[in-house]
Design a protein around this motif. Structure first.
Motif, mmCIF file in Angstrom:
data_model
loop_
_atom_site.group_PDB
_atom_site.id
_atom_site.type_symbol
_atom_site.label_atom_id
_atom_site.label_comp_id
_atom_site.label_asym_id
_atom_site.label_seq_id
_atom_site.Cartn_x
_atom_site.Cartn_y
_atom_site.Cartn_z
ATOM 1 N N LEU A 64 0.823 -1.208 0.000
ATOM 2 C CA LEU A 64 0.000 0.000 0.000
ATOM 3 C C LEU A 64 0.859 1.262 0.000
ATOM 4 O O LEU A 64 0.547 2.254 -0.672
ATOM 5 N N LEU A 65 1.981 1.217 0.747
ATOM 6 C CA LEU A 65 2.909 2.344 0.740
ATOM 7 C C LEU A 65 3.531 2.535 -0.635
ATOM 8 O O LEU A 65 3.658 3.661 -1.132
ATOM 9 N N LEU A 66 3.883 1.422 -1.274
ATOM 10 C CA LEU A 66 4.439 1.511 -2.635
ATOM 11 C C LEU A 66 3.417 2.069 -3.612
ATOM 12 O O LEU A 66 3.760 2.835 -4.520
ATOM 13 N N MET A 67 2.167 1.709 -3.442
ATOM 14 C CA MET A 67 1.122 2.267 -4.296
ATOM 15 C C MET A 67 0.983 3.764 -4.099
ATOM 16 O O MET A 67 0.822 4.522 -5.063
ATOM 17 N N ALA A 68 1.070 4.220 -2.846
ATOM 18 C CA ALA A 68 0.996 5.662 -2.582
ATOM 19 C C ALA A 68 2.173 6.391 -3.231
ATOM 20 O O ALA A 68 2.017 7.474 -3.816
ATOM 21 N N VAL A 69 3.373 5.788 -3.141
ATOM 22 C CA VAL A 69 4.544 6.395 -3.786
ATOM 23 C C VAL A 69 4.368 6.449 -5.294
ATOM 24 O O VAL A 69 4.717 7.433 -5.956
ATOM 25 N N ALA A 70 3.813 5.378 -5.874
ATOM 26 C CA ALA A 70 3.588 5.348 -7.320
ATOM 27 C C ALA A 70 2.588 6.423 -7.747
ATOM 28 O O ALA A 70 2.772 7.095 -8.769
ATOM 29 N N VAL A 71 1.540 6.609 -6.972
ATOM 30 C CA VAL A 71 0.562 7.667 -7.285
ATOM 31 C C VAL A 71 1.216 9.040 -7.208
ATOM 32 O O VAL A 71 0.992 9.911 -8.067
ATOM 33 N N PHE A 72 2.065 9.248 -6.212
ATOM 34 C CA PHE A 72 2.777 10.531 -6.101
ATOM 35 C C PHE A 72 3.708 10.743 -7.292
ATOM 36 O O PHE A 72 3.818 11.857 -7.818
ATOM 37 N N LEU A 73 4.387 9.683 -7.738
ATOM 38 C CA LEU A 73 5.263 9.798 -8.895
ATOM 39 C C LEU A 73 4.484 10.142 -10.154
ATOM 40 O O LEU A 73 4.944 10.921 -10.996
ATOM 41 N N VAL A 74 3.297 9.573 -10.312
ATOM 42 C CA VAL A 74 2.455 9.905 -11.472
ATOM 43 C C VAL A 74 2.093 11.384 -11.449
ATOM 44 O O VAL A 74 2.210 12.095 -12.469
ATOM 45 N N TYR A 75 1.675 11.869 -10.306
ATOM 46 C CA TYR A 75 1.312 13.288 -10.193
ATOM 47 C C TYR A 75 2.512 14.185 -10.467
ATOM 48 O O TYR A 75 2.415 15.185 -11.193
ATOM 49 N N GLN A 76 3.683 13.815 -9.896
ATOM 50 C CA GLN A 76 4.877 14.642 -10.080
ATOM 51 C C GLN A 76 5.340 14.625 -11.533
ATOM 52 O O GLN A 76 5.772 15.659 -12.065
ATOM 53 N N THR A 77 5.242 13.473 -12.197
ATOM 54 C CA THR A 77 5.659 13.371 -13.600
ATOM 55 C C THR A 77 4.779 14.233 -14.489
ATOM 56 O O THR A 77 5.271 14.958 -15.367
ATOM 57 N N ILE A 78 3.483 14.181 -14.280
ATOM 58 C CA ILE A 78 2.570 14.996 -15.090
ATOM 59 C C ILE A 78 2.790 16.477 -14.828
ATOM 60 O O ILE A 78 2.793 17.303 -15.754
ATOM 61 N N SER A 79 3.030 16.861 -13.566
ATOM 62 C CA SER A 79 3.277 18.272 -13.246
ATOM 63 C C SER A 79 4.566 18.766 -13.897
ATOM 64 O O SER A 79 4.612 19.871 -14.460
ATOM 65 N N ASP A 80 5.633 17.949 -13.842
ATOM 66 C CA ASP A 80 6.899 18.345 -14.470
ATOM 67 C C ASP A 80 6.746 18.477 -15.971
ATOM 68 O O ASP A 80 7.325 19.382 -16.593
ATOM 69 N N PHE A 81 5.982 17.580 -16.593
ATOM 70 C CA PHE A 81 5.790 17.643 -18.040
ATOM 71 C C PHE A 81 5.050 18.924 -18.434
ATOM 72 O O PHE A 81 5.424 19.601 -19.393
ATOM 73 N N ARG A 82 4.030 19.273 -17.679
ATOM 74 C CA ARG A 82 3.300 20.507 -17.981
ATOM 75 C C ARG A 82 4.166 21.735 -17.760
ATOM 76 O O ARG A 82 4.096 22.714 -18.512
ATOM 77 N N GLU A 83 5.019 21.693 -16.732
ATOM 78 C CA GLU A 83 5.893 22.831 -16.469
ATOM 79 C C GLU A 83 6.921 22.991 -17.584
ATOM 80 O O GLU A 83 7.238 24.113 -18.008
ATOM 81 N N LYS A 84 7.455 21.877 -18.085
ATOM 82 C CA LYS A 84 8.433 21.953 -19.178
ATOM 83 C C LYS A 84 7.791 22.404 -20.475
ATOM 84 O O LYS A 84 8.447 23.030 -21.306
#
Length: 339
Positions: A64-84
């Motif tokens: 469950l902790l790994l799933m939470a980390v994966a969800v955070f990585l998805v959000y961070q990846t999409i945010s970085d892509f939009r910022e770039k």
């Protein structure tokens, strides 16, 4: 009597065996106290089941902790892509050439007059023979009148001269202007550079061409009584819509002109030199560093890990329920057996 008893036993041996079996069955059906039951095996089995359940719960929380980390990585990846995407990176590349397309140099002399114009090579400018007197004009020049693009009322007079081309031989253009009299405290001549003199020659509407150049390019000045040395460099910028704009960067050095004419004169002499700074054309364009395919691959990997973790959690829960049911079933069987 003994002989009769022996004969009876020998005649009916099965009855005796049945009696012994009944005795054994009666003895086996006797309820023993709890202290005499074998409790070591069930307690050992219960401890193993408890450890398995605890380990499964810990593993479930880890996933469950790994799933939470994966969800955070998805959000961070999409945010970085939009910022770039919003902030592209400027890329600068250099292309070396031996010959430039001859630029156009548009002068606005006003009352000043062009005395001489020559092409020299290897930075060698011979001494002036008759400064202030008309000389040879070896440059290709055009004179044009057009209306000011900003006021649409004032007429402007421009003298357009073909600039240097051969950068390997350090070709330069040396021009001399003369101004007989001026009503200003400071005398200067305006000029602007545009990318191609040949485009100006081939243009059917030269007045419109010059208006567009004046609207697009910056203008500079050079003063009287000095020799102004202009070294040009070309910068091409690629826009987002695919179009390309050209501008000039220049380095200017000013050298004092030593007046060698004997008589004191009130006229002004202007000297200006145009030369290419280096053989490199600078190309500037915006590059988006965010690669959509890398982002898609990363998201696919993250979602695959999420589904795998969810599947493992689902199987872990099912396995725990199954172990619990099996434990309850065994416990009920033991209780029924004891009862």
């Amino acid at each position: 009597q003994l002989s009769e008893d022996v004969e009876r036993v020998s005649e009916n041996p099965t009855d005796e065996r049945e009696g012994e079996m009944e005795v054994h069955e009666d003895s086996s059906s006797v309820i023993l106290p709890d202290s005499e039951l074998g409790t070591s095996a069930p307690s050992l089995r219960f401890s193993k089941t408890c450890l398995k359940n605890v380990f499964s719960v810990i593993l479930l929380f880890i996933y469950l902790l790994l799933m939470a980390v994966a969800v955070f990585l998805v959000y961070q990846t999409i945010s970085d892509f939009r910022e770039k995407l919003k902030h592209p990176v400027m890329s600068v590349s250099y292309k070396e050439v031996s010959l430039y397309d001859a630029p156009g140099i548009a002068f606005y002399p006003g009352k000043a007059r062009l005395l001489s114009c020559k092409h020299h090579y290897y930075d060698h400018i011979p001494p002036l023979i008759n400064p202030g007197q008309p000389g040879d004009i070896e440059c290709i020049t055009r004179r044009i009148n057009y209306t000011d693009p900003f006021t649409n009322q004032t007429m402007k007079y421009a003298l357009v001269v073909q600039g240097p081309r051969d950068v390997k031989k350090k070709e330069l253009v040396f021009l001399q202007f003369h101004l007989n009299e001026t009503d200003q405290d400071f005398s200067a001549i305006d000029y602007l550079l545009f990318s191609s003199f040949q485009e100006f020659i081939n243009s059917p509407e030269k007045a419109e061409f010059m208006k567009d150049c004046e609207s697009s390019y910056s203008s500079w000045k050079f003063s009287g009584g000095f020799r102004t040395w202009v070294k040009m460099s070309l910068v091409k910028t690629k826009e987002e819509d695919g179009s390309e704009t050209v501008e000039f960067k220049q380095e200017t050095s000013v050298v004092n002109y030593i007046e060698q004419r004997t008589k004191s004169r009130s006229d002004q002499l202007f000297f200006v030199v145009f030369e290419w700074k280096d053989p490199f054309i600078q190309t500037v364009q915006d590059i988006i560093t965010a690669n959509p395919w890398n982002m898609i691959a990363l998201l696919c990997g993250i979602f695959l890990a999420l589904f795998k973790a969810a599947d493992f959690a689902k199987l872990s829960v099912k396995w725990m329920i199954k172990i619990r049911k099996r434990h309850l079933k065994r416990r009920s069987q033991v209780m029924n057996h004891i009862n």
